[in-house]
Design a protein around this motif. Sequence first.
Motif, short mmCIF file in Angstrom:
data_model
loop_
_atom_site.label_atom_id
_atom_site.label_comp_id
_atom_site.label_asym_id
_atom_site.label_seq_id
_atom_site.Cartn_x
_atom_site.Cartn_y
_atom_site.Cartn_z
N LEU A 37 0.69 -1.26 -0.17
CA LEU A 37 0.04 0.01 -0.05
C LEU A 37 0.87 1.16 0.09
O LEU A 37 0.66 2.24 -0.84
CB LEU A 37 -0.79 -0.02 1.34
N GLY A 38 1.89 1.35 0.77
CA GLY A 38 2.76 2.52 0.79
C GLY A 38 3.69 2.64 -0.57
O GLY A 38 3.80 3.73 -0.63
N ILE A 39 3.90 1.56 -0.99
CA ILE A 39 4.80 1.51 -2.40
C ILE A 39 3.96 2.20 -3.29
O ILE A 39 4.29 3.15 -4.20
CB ILE A 39 5.24 0.16 -2.84
N VAL A 40 2.59 1.72 -3.49
CA VAL A 40 1.69 2.17 -4.50
C VAL A 40 1.47 3.73 -4.14
O VAL A 40 1.38 4.56 -5.11
CB VAL A 40 0.56 1.34 -4.54
N GLY A 41 1.17 3.88 -2.84
CA GLY A 41 0.83 5.35 -2.65
C GLY A 41 2.26 6.35 -2.85
O GLY A 41 1.95 7.42 -3.38
N ALA A 42 3.33 5.69 -2.78
CA ALA A 42 4.40 6.52 -2.89
C ALA A 42 4.53 6.75 -4.51
O ALA A 42 4.56 7.94 -4.81
CB ALA A 42 5.62 5.79 -2.54
N LEU A 43 4.30 5.91 -5.11
CA LEU A 43 4.37 5.75 -6.56
C LEU A 43 3.40 6.65 -7.18
O LEU A 43 3.68 7.85 -7.97
CB LEU A 43 4.23 4.46 -7.53
N SER A 44 2.02 6.63 -6.67
CA SER A 44 1.04 7.48 -7.27
C SER A 44 1.04 8.94 -6.64
O SER A 44 0.91 9.95 -7.34
CB SER A 44 -0.53 7.13 -7.00
N GLY A 45 1.48 9.20 -5.51
CA GLY A 45 1.82 10.48 -4.78
C GLY A 45 2.96 11.10 -5.56
O GLY A 45 2.76 12.35 -5.80
#
Length: 87
Positions: A37-45
């Motif tokens: 979740l954090g990795i996908v959030g980091a990429l999208s953010g």
Amino acid sequence: MFNGVLGYVAGGAVIGILARLLKPGPDPMGWIMTIVLGIVGALSGSWLATEMGVTSRLLVWALAIIAAMALLVAQDMVRERRRSTRR
């Protein structure tokens, strides 16, 4: 935003944990899903920050955490929908 795979794993863990702490309500997920979740959030953010022209690292982190929180809300909506259709 991060350097290398280990940077994304470590940063994703931090972003995922912060998103779970800031979003109210229970989040029944394990550590691996929190990191994902954090990795996908980091990429999208970071993508969103690039599109908006944001250069401040603090704002990029904030956008990553907000994106991870949005993913948590979406996951909750899907989980609730599955629960209501099973009844």
